[in-house]
Design an enzyme around this catalytic site. Sequence first.
Site, PDB file in Angstrom:
ATOM      1  N   CYS A 297      36.434 -26.036   2.544  1.00 27.63           N
ATOM      2  CA  CYS A 297      36.481 -27.509   2.500  1.00 27.63           C
ATOM      3  C   CYS A 297      35.355 -28.085   1.663  1.00 27.63           C
ATOM      4  O   CYS A 297      34.214 -27.637   1.755  1.00 27.63           O
ATOM      5  CB  CYS A 297      36.316 -28.093   3.899  1.00 27.63           C
ATOM      6  N   ARG A 397      59.495 -32.270  -3.537  1.00 30.89           N
ATOM      7  CA  ARG A 397      59.522 -33.615  -4.125  1.00 30.89           C
ATOM      8  C   ARG A 397      59.364 -34.690  -3.061  1.00 30.89           C
ATOM      9  O   ARG A 397      59.244 -35.864  -3.371  1.00 30.89           O
ATOM     10  CB  ARG A 397      60.805 -33.810  -4.931  1.00 30.89           C
TER      11      ARG A 397
HETATM   12  P1  XMP Z   1      38.423 -21.659   7.839  1.00 33.21           P
HETATM   13  O1  XMP Z   1      36.971 -21.977   7.998  1.00 33.21           O
HETATM   14  O2  XMP Z   1      38.969 -20.851   8.965  1.00 33.21           O
HETATM   15  O3  XMP Z   1      39.135 -23.094   7.911  1.00 33.21           O
HETATM   16  O4  XMP Z   1      38.725 -21.073   6.513  1.00 33.21           O
HETATM   17  C1  XMP Z   1      40.534 -23.245   7.852  1.00 33.21           C
HETATM   18  C2  XMP Z   1      40.892 -24.694   8.065  1.00 33.21           C
HETATM   19  O5  XMP Z   1      40.371 -25.519   7.000  1.00 33.21           O
HETATM   20  C3  XMP Z   1      41.214 -26.669   6.848  1.00 33.21           C
HETATM   21  N1  XMP Z   1      41.564 -26.770   5.437  1.00 33.21           N
HETATM   22  C4  XMP Z   1      40.983 -27.603   4.567  1.00 33.21           C
HETATM   23  N2  XMP Z   1      40.025 -28.546   4.740  1.00 33.21           N
HETATM   24  N3  XMP Z   1      40.099 -29.020   2.420  1.00 33.21           N
HETATM   25  C5  XMP Z   1      39.607 -29.279   3.657  1.00 33.21           C
HETATM   26  O6  XMP Z   1      38.751 -30.170   3.804  1.00 33.21           O
HETATM   27  C6  XMP Z   1      41.061 -28.091   2.164  1.00 33.21           C
HETATM   28  O7  XMP Z   1      41.474 -27.877   1.035  1.00 33.21           O
HETATM   29  C7  XMP Z   1      41.521 -27.349   3.298  1.00 33.21           C
HETATM   30  N4  XMP Z   1      42.460 -26.387   3.438  1.00 33.21           N
HETATM   31  C8  XMP Z   1      42.452 -26.040   4.755  1.00 33.21           C
HETATM   32  C9  XMP Z   1      42.414 -26.466   7.743  1.00 33.21           C
HETATM   33  O8  XMP Z   1      42.218 -27.242   8.900  1.00 33.21           O
HETATM   34  C10 XMP Z   1      42.372 -24.979   8.029  1.00 33.21           C
HETATM   35  O9  XMP Z   1      43.018 -24.625   9.226  1.00 33.21           O
END
Ligand code: XMP
Length: 468
Positions: A297, A397
């Site tokens: 994140c 889409r």
């Molecule tokens: P971990 O720490 O286990 O976290 O890799 C997985 C969780 O991160 C969230 N998630 C995101 N949060 N940007 C974010 O701010 C992203 O691109 C993103 N992709 C996933 C999501 O809650 C996941 O379960």
Amino acid sequence: MGFLGKLQGAERLFTFDDVYIVPGRAPLDPSKVDVSTRFSRRVRLLIPISSSPMDTVTEYEMAVAMSLMGGIGVIHRNMPREQQAEIASRVKSAPPVPTSRIYVAPEDDCDKAYDYLRSLGLRDAPVVSQDGKLVGHVRVSSLRGCGGGRVAQVMEAPRPFEVRRLEEALSFLESGGSDTLPLVAAGSYVGTLTFDSSLDRVTPSLDSEGRLLVAAAVSPFDLERARLLDKYVDALVTDVAHFHNDEAMAAAKAMGREVSADLVVGNVGTREAAVDALTIVERVDGLRVGIAGGSICTTSSVGGAYAPALWAVAAVRDALDEHGASDIPVIADGGIRSSGDIVKALAAGASSVMLGYMLAGTDEASAPLIRIGEAAYKPYRGMASKGAMQRRFAVDRYTRASKRVAEGVEGVVPYRGSVMSVLADLVEGVKAGLGYAGASNIRELWERARFGVAVPKQVPGELFRTGQ
Ligand code: XMP
């Protein structure tokens, strides 16, 4: 309140690294600790772990393995809705025992097939065609005699076992009638049972009809997708970075009225968000909790916002308890890097955790294995990363572009082998952690766990790591 007052009254956003569990008196041996729990109101798990709905983590193989190990996989939504539903339906018809992909093809050379089966120590194997149909069964003894020929020339009639006749298939294997048995569902080969599968029985989490559990991610605005998935999944999980948003909550309310699977909403990060979700959405069967704490994140640097899972879980659990909603399970999501973190999340009031990073390097994760020099890795990326968002818009889409800025990164994680062994190790660690906390199950952990802060802050083990 003035601005200075606001700063001085800043909340302390505890993360997993900020606190530890203070050891307590254990009622029993850690091996007897019960880690069963609920993912959502009606979905029971034997281990408190789910896999994240991310396109480098959860598709068919991860979802099957998660349920076989007693947890649940949440299939990501970076694909057309029909494909996501097809994966969910395949999980539902998968055998609730581990199977392998051991088979030979009819056009295989006899000598090659012979060597392959001998290397596995097997006396026979199913024969499967390129289009996934079971076409025969072949014995090593027949292969030995056909030097230079093809498997098709010496194979016998197929021995299909329907997935629903699993018990019969296992008894047949245990009686020594065969070393391998192919399982079929809807006319197609789904995997091979070997003697090992019958001995090495796992304890899967199953639905009321004895099928593997599976969940799927949806946008709250995509009612069509939710309706389609509802036929197959045990839970629908909304996939919104900041669910505490009037439009998302209103859309989830409409969704809750239409679907029969459990509806897990999120992500939320504060007690106010939990209370609003309860009040507005009407049907909340679980809450996915934690904002911007995930390993991939970048939300906290892009938007400055942060509600780390540990702090957020505790805040949300308090809100639920105060609003007579203690029966709604909380899922701690983001930033979990060890079994110790899982124990801390549970101790803070979570019923289960959702893992991305920790599972992304496994065989079952949906990204391909890559090699860089001598080492093996698997790609892992945030669902709000540029690449993942581009894919979402390309394949769906109906998706809504609510933000135009990426809030996630793309990278690779070290390859870690089978998810089954990763999960088995994590569960052992969690059981040990409950034991240290003085609890024999998760409910007792909620009551008994005490948190401590190390003063001065020092990470145990650090001295060793820095020592040359
Ligand atoms: P971990 O720490 O286990 O976290 O890799 C997985 C969780 O991160 C969230 N998630 C995101 N949060 N940007 C974010 O701010 C992203 O691109 C993103 N992709 C996933 C999501 O809650 C996941 O379960």
